[in-house]
Design a protein around this motif. Structure first.
Motif, short mmCIF file in Angstrom:
data_model
loop_
_atom_site.label_atom_id
_atom_site.label_comp_id
_atom_site.label_asym_id
_atom_site.label_seq_id
_atom_site.Cartn_x
_atom_site.Cartn_y
_atom_site.Cartn_z
N SER A 1 0.88 -1.17 0.11
CA SER A 1 -0.15 -0.15 -0.02
C SER A 1 0.97 1.01 -0.05
O SER A 1 0.48 2.41 -0.53
N GLU A 2 2.13 1.39 0.62
CA GLU A 2 2.79 2.39 0.70
C GLU A 2 3.37 2.47 -0.75
O GLU A 2 3.47 3.82 -1.36
N GLU A 3 3.46 1.58 -1.71
CA GLU A 3 3.86 1.61 -2.94
C GLU A 3 2.79 2.04 -3.75
O GLU A 3 2.93 2.99 -4.84
N ALA A 4 1.58 2.01 -3.45
CA ALA A 4 0.42 2.47 -4.37
C ALA A 4 -0.33 3.39 -3.49
O ALA A 4 -1.46 3.53 -3.45
N ALA A 5 0.58 4.48 -2.92
CA ALA A 5 -0.24 5.53 -2.15
C ALA A 5 -1.19 6.29 -3.05
O ALA A 5 -1.85 7.20 -2.55
N ASN A 6 -1.11 6.35 -4.18
CA ASN A 6 -1.70 7.33 -5.18
C ASN A 6 -3.08 6.70 -5.52
O ASN A 6 -3.86 7.22 -6.33
N GLU B 1 -11.14 2.80 -2.44
CA GLU B 1 -11.79 2.00 -3.11
C GLU B 1 -11.09 1.06 -4.19
O GLU B 1 -11.19 -0.12 -4.15
N GLN B 2 -10.40 1.83 -4.98
CA GLN B 2 -9.20 1.04 -5.65
C GLN B 2 -8.25 0.34 -4.93
O GLN B 2 -7.77 -0.98 -5.31
N TYR B 3 -7.94 0.35 -3.85
CA TYR B 3 -7.02 -0.23 -3.02
C TYR B 3 -7.70 -1.44 -2.77
O TYR B 3 -7.18 -2.82 -2.48
N ALA B 4 -8.83 -1.65 -2.21
CA ALA B 4 -9.75 -2.62 -1.73
C ALA B 4 -9.91 -3.60 -2.99
O ALA B 4 -9.65 -4.86 -2.67
N THR B 5 -10.06 -2.99 -4.00
CA THR B 5 -10.12 -4.09 -5.08
C THR B 5 -8.82 -4.41 -5.46
O THR B 5 -8.57 -5.78 -5.98
N GLU C 1 -6.37 -5.01 -3.40
CA GLU C 1 -6.04 -6.14 -2.25
C GLU C 1 -6.76 -7.47 -2.82
O GLU C 1 -6.10 -8.61 -2.29
N ALA C 2 -7.92 -7.37 -3.21
CA ALA C 2 -8.83 -8.68 -3.60
C ALA C 2 -8.14 -9.14 -4.76
O ALA C 2 -8.20 -10.60 -4.78
N VAL C 3 -7.88 -8.45 -5.77
CA VAL C 3 -7.11 -8.90 -6.94
C VAL C 3 -5.77 -9.74 -6.66
O VAL C 3 -5.50 -11.05 -6.79
N LEU C 4 -5.14 -9.14 -5.44
CA LEU C 4 -3.84 -9.65 -5.14
C LEU C 4 -4.08 -11.14 -4.31
O LEU C 4 -3.12 -11.78 -4.34
N ALA C 5 -5.09 -11.05 -3.63
CA ALA C 5 -5.25 -12.33 -2.93
C ALA C 5 -5.89 -13.74 -3.81
O ALA C 5 -6.01 -14.68 -3.22
N LEU C 6 -6.27 -13.36 -4.88
CA LEU C 6 -6.51 -14.14 -5.75
C LEU C 6 -5.67 -15.38 -6.11
O LEU C 6 -4.17 -15.10 -6.10
N PRO C 7 -5.98 -16.69 -6.26
CA PRO C 7 -4.94 -17.57 -6.80
C PRO C 7 -4.42 -17.20 -8.04
O PRO C 7 -4.95 -16.47 -8.99
N GLU C 8 -2.99 -17.28 -8.34
CA GLU C 8 -2.30 -16.78 -9.54
C GLU C 8 -3.06 -17.10 -10.67
O GLU C 8 -3.08 -16.20 -11.58
N LYS C 9 -3.82 -18.15 -11.10
CA LYS C 9 -4.27 -18.62 -12.29
C LYS C 9 -5.40 -17.63 -12.53
O LYS C 9 -5.82 -17.31 -13.64
N TYR C 10 -6.12 -17.09 -11.41
CA TYR C 10 -7.23 -16.10 -11.64
C TYR C 10 -6.67 -14.80 -11.89
O TYR C 10 -7.08 -13.92 -12.78
N LYS C 11 -5.62 -14.41 -11.13
CA LYS C 11 -4.94 -12.95 -10.76
C LYS C 11 -4.37 -12.47 -12.24
O LYS C 11 -4.59 -11.44 -12.70
N ASP C 12 -3.85 -13.40 -13.12
CA ASP C 12 -3.28 -13.08 -14.37
C ASP C 12 -4.07 -12.94 -15.39
O ASP C 12 -3.89 -11.76 -15.86
N VAL C 13 -5.21 -13.67 -15.43
CA VAL C 13 -6.22 -13.16 -16.42
C VAL C 13 -7.21 -11.81 -15.98
O VAL C 13 -7.22 -11.29 -16.94
#
Length: 160
Positions: free
Chosen positions: A87-92, A96-100, A102-114
């Protein structure tokens, strides 16, 4: 080998995309910079000529994803970085975008990539299939399941 002008053009066009992909996978600024340099070193040393701008972009995405995976598999990479550091890297970005994110980052890799390639880079299923070497229908399935996981995590309607 490519010229300095070609390299400068590629860095100018693709540096943000490469860094975003790296942060998505590595969640660490230092590792992101290492992979960023590795990707552009491979770009400079490549022997092949690209057929089009889309071919060049897809090649860079593929090389970046593979370099990230290689780093994550390496014996020297056994630490994790919390999302607070990310989050420090993405301070800008907004909360709401951060929550999204964070959720994308938490996905298993096969879903995260697509999900990333579709929603952040604007690729369609056929293009994602070519980049990730997956069948188009597999990409549709992964997008659908990834969206469902995001919907469950974030609540609300399905992402379209």
């Amino acid at each position: 080998m490519c010229t300095e002008q070609e390299t400068s053009r590629a860095i100018e066009l693709y540096s943000d995309m490469i860094r975003r992909i790296c942060l998505l996978h590595l969640k660490n600024h230092a590792d992101t910079e290492d992979v960023f340099q590795e990707v552009f070193l491979k770009y400079v040393l490549r022997g092949a000529v690209f057929e089009s701008v889309e071919h060049e972009r897809a090649w860079l995405i593929r090389v970046t994803v593979n370099a990230c995976k290689d780093l994550l598999k390496s014996l020297f990479r056994r630490k994790t970085v919390s999302l607070e550091v990310l989050s420090e890297e993405a301070a800008n970005i907004s909360s709401e975008q951060y929550a999204t994110l964070e959720a994308v980052l938490a996905l298993p890799e096969k879903y995260k990539d697509v999900i990333y390639l579709h929603y952040y880079e604007g690729y369609n299923a056929r293009e994602i299939g070519r980049i990730l070497k997956k069948k188009e229908n597999t990409v549709y399935t992964l997008l659908s399941r990834g969206r469902e996981l995001l919907r469950q995590e974030l609540g609300g309607d399905v992402i379209e």
